[in-house]
Design a protein around this motif. Structure first.
Motif, PDB file in Angstrom:
ATOM      1  N   VAL A 116      12.360  36.980  25.470  1.00 20.09           N
ATOM      2  CA  VAL A 116      13.388  37.830  26.052  1.00 20.09           C
ATOM      3  C   VAL A 116      12.883  39.271  26.012  1.00 20.09           C
ATOM      4  O   VAL A 116      12.508  39.766  24.950  1.00 20.09           O
ATOM      5  CB  VAL A 116      14.725  37.715  25.285  1.00 20.09           C
ATOM      6  CG1 VAL A 116      15.767  38.648  25.881  1.00 20.09           C
ATOM      7  CG2 VAL A 116      15.224  36.282  25.279  1.00 20.09           C
ATOM      8  N   ASN A 117      12.873  39.924  27.177  1.00 19.98           N
ATOM      9  CA  ASN A 117      12.498  41.330  27.255  1.00 19.98           C
ATOM     10  C   ASN A 117      13.706  42.188  26.929  1.00 19.98           C
ATOM     11  O   ASN A 117      14.811  41.902  27.361  1.00 19.98           O
ATOM     12  CB  ASN A 117      11.998  41.675  28.662  1.00 19.98           C
ATOM     13  CG  ASN A 117      10.624  41.117  28.917  1.00 19.98           C
ATOM     14  OD1 ASN A 117       9.693  41.416  28.190  1.00 19.98           O
ATOM     15  ND2 ASN A 117      10.507  40.282  29.932  1.00 19.98           N
ATOM     16  N   GLY A 118      13.482  43.247  26.157  1.00 20.11           N
ATOM     17  CA  GLY A 118      14.552  44.180  25.827  1.00 20.11           C
ATOM     18  C   GLY A 118      15.357  43.743  24.619  1.00 20.11           C
ATOM     19  O   GLY A 118      15.068  42.746  23.958  1.00 20.11           O
ATOM     20  N   SER A 119      16.389  44.515  24.354  1.00 21.35           N
ATOM     21  CA  SER A 119      17.247  44.289  23.193  1.00 21.35           C
ATOM     22  C   SER A 119      18.086  43.026  23.364  1.00 21.35           C
ATOM     23  O   SER A 119      18.343  42.591  24.491  1.00 21.35           O
ATOM     24  CB  SER A 119      18.149  45.504  22.989  1.00 21.35           C
ATOM     25  OG  SER A 119      17.363  46.665  22.788  1.00 21.35           O
ATOM     26  N   VAL A 120      18.494  42.445  22.231  1.00 26.32           N
ATOM     27  CA  VAL A 120      19.240  41.181  22.267  1.00 26.32           C
ATOM     28  C   VAL A 120      20.386  41.157  21.264  1.00 26.32           C
ATOM     29  O   VAL A 120      20.346  41.836  20.244  1.00 26.32           O
ATOM     30  CB  VAL A 120      18.330  39.959  21.977  1.00 26.32           C
ATOM     31  CG1 VAL A 120      17.274  39.793  23.043  1.00 26.32           C
ATOM     32  CG2 VAL A 120      17.710  40.035  20.603  1.00 26.32           C
ATOM     33  N   TYR A 157      21.645  36.562  23.886  1.00 32.13           N
ATOM     34  CA  TYR A 157      22.094  37.325  25.047  1.00 32.13           C
ATOM     35  C   TYR A 157      21.304  38.622  25.156  1.00 32.13           C
ATOM     36  O   TYR A 157      21.030  39.269  24.137  1.00 32.13           O
ATOM     37  CB  TYR A 157      23.587  37.687  24.910  1.00 32.13           C
ATOM     38  CG  TYR A 157      24.481  36.493  24.779  1.00 32.13           C
ATOM     39  CD1 TYR A 157      24.966  35.841  25.909  1.00 32.13           C
ATOM     40  CD2 TYR A 157      24.848  36.016  23.522  1.00 32.13           C
ATOM     41  CE1 TYR A 157      25.803  34.735  25.784  1.00 32.13           C
ATOM     42  CE2 TYR A 157      25.684  34.912  23.399  1.00 32.13           C
ATOM     43  CZ  TYR A 157      26.153  34.284  24.527  1.00 32.13           C
ATOM     44  OH  TYR A 157      26.969  33.197  24.406  1.00 32.13           O
ATOM     45  N   SER A 158      20.965  39.000  26.372  1.00 32.23           N
ATOM     46  CA  SER A 158      20.387  40.322  26.576  1.00 32.23           C
ATOM     47  C   SER A 158      21.446  41.352  26.201  1.00 32.23           C
ATOM     48  O   SER A 158      22.645  41.139  26.420  1.00 32.23           O
ATOM     49  CB  SER A 158      19.982  40.513  28.040  1.00 32.23           C
ATOM     50  OG  SER A 158      18.881  39.705  28.343  1.00 32.23           O
ATOM     51  N   TRP A 159      20.987  42.449  25.610  1.00 27.18           N
ATOM     52  CA  TRP A 159      21.899  43.511  25.153  1.00 27.18           C
ATOM     53  C   TRP A 159      21.446  44.787  25.826  1.00 27.18           C
ATOM     54  O   TRP A 159      20.324  45.240  25.597  1.00 27.18           O
ATOM     55  CB  TRP A 159      21.823  43.605  23.635  1.00 27.18           C
ATOM     56  CG  TRP A 159      22.906  44.378  22.973  1.00 27.18           C
ATOM     57  CD1 TRP A 159      24.204  44.489  23.358  1.00 27.18           C
ATOM     58  CD2 TRP A 159      22.782  45.117  21.752  1.00 27.18           C
ATOM     59  NE1 TRP A 159      24.899  45.257  22.458  1.00 27.18           N
ATOM     60  CE2 TRP A 159      24.048  45.656  21.461  1.00 27.18           C
ATOM     61  CE3 TRP A 159      21.729  45.369  20.887  1.00 27.18           C
ATOM     62  CZ2 TRP A 159      24.280  46.440  20.340  1.00 27.18           C
ATOM     63  CZ3 TRP A 159      21.960  46.145  19.772  1.00 27.18           C
ATOM     64  CH2 TRP A 159      23.225  46.678  19.500  1.00 27.18           C
ATOM     65  N   ASN A 160      22.279  45.380  26.633  1.00 26.67           N
ATOM     66  CA  ASN A 160      21.921  46.546  27.424  1.00 26.67           C
ATOM     67  C   ASN A 160      21.902  47.817  26.565  1.00 26.67           C
ATOM     68  O   ASN A 160      22.694  48.732  26.770  1.00 26.67           O
ATOM     69  CB  ASN A 160      22.891  46.700  28.603  1.00 26.67           C
ATOM     70  CG  ASN A 160      22.406  47.709  29.604  1.00 26.67           C
ATOM     71  OD1 ASN A 160      21.217  48.011  29.673  1.00 26.67           O
ATOM     72  ND2 ASN A 160      23.326  48.234  30.391  1.00 26.67           N
TER      73      ASN A 160
END
Length: 126
Positions: free
Chosen positions: A31-35, A43-46
């Motif tokens: 998963v790229n980015g925060s989670v 879940y991806s976390w913006n």
């Protein structure tokens, strides 16, 4: 640079196998980015930094409050005080927030999941 996290066995549970370079690996999944990480879902976390976080950023965590006692907050590479508004919002739902750097949060999460604790993690990518 991707950092490996010691492998633990927790059948059917999401564990962090490595992190770094702006991504996380959970076994074969990347998963790229925060989670937002739960034992049974990811879940991806913006969120890119602590400045992006508001109480609303924890809405999915609060939705799962009956499954969570501890929320590990991986704050990236540096620690900052957690605003009281965040602590109070989570505490109202029986969740204690534990801030630490992202690496420590990944390792602690894996240990607590292996112990079958009711834990989740909000991890800022590094």
């Amino acid at each position: 640079m991707s950092l490996e996290v010691s492998p633990l066995v927790a059948e059917g549970r999401n564990l962090v196998s490595s992190y770094g370079d702006g991504l996380f690996r959970f076994g074969e999944e990347t998963v790229n980015g925060s989670v937002l990480l739960f034992p049974e879902s990811i879940y991806s976390w913006n969120v890119k930094s602590m400045d992006d976080i508001t109480v609303d950023s924890f809405a999915r965590v609060i939705e799962k409050a009956d499954e969570i006692e501890i929320l590990l907050l991986g704050m990236g590479n540096r620690l900052m005080p957690v605003p009281l508004a965040w602590r109070h919002a989570l505490k109202e739902h029986g969740i204690v927030i534990e801030p630490m750097d992202t690496g420590a949060a990944c390792r602690t999460y894996n240990v607590l999941v292996a112990e079958a604790r009711r834990v989740a993690a909000a991890l800022i990518a590094v």
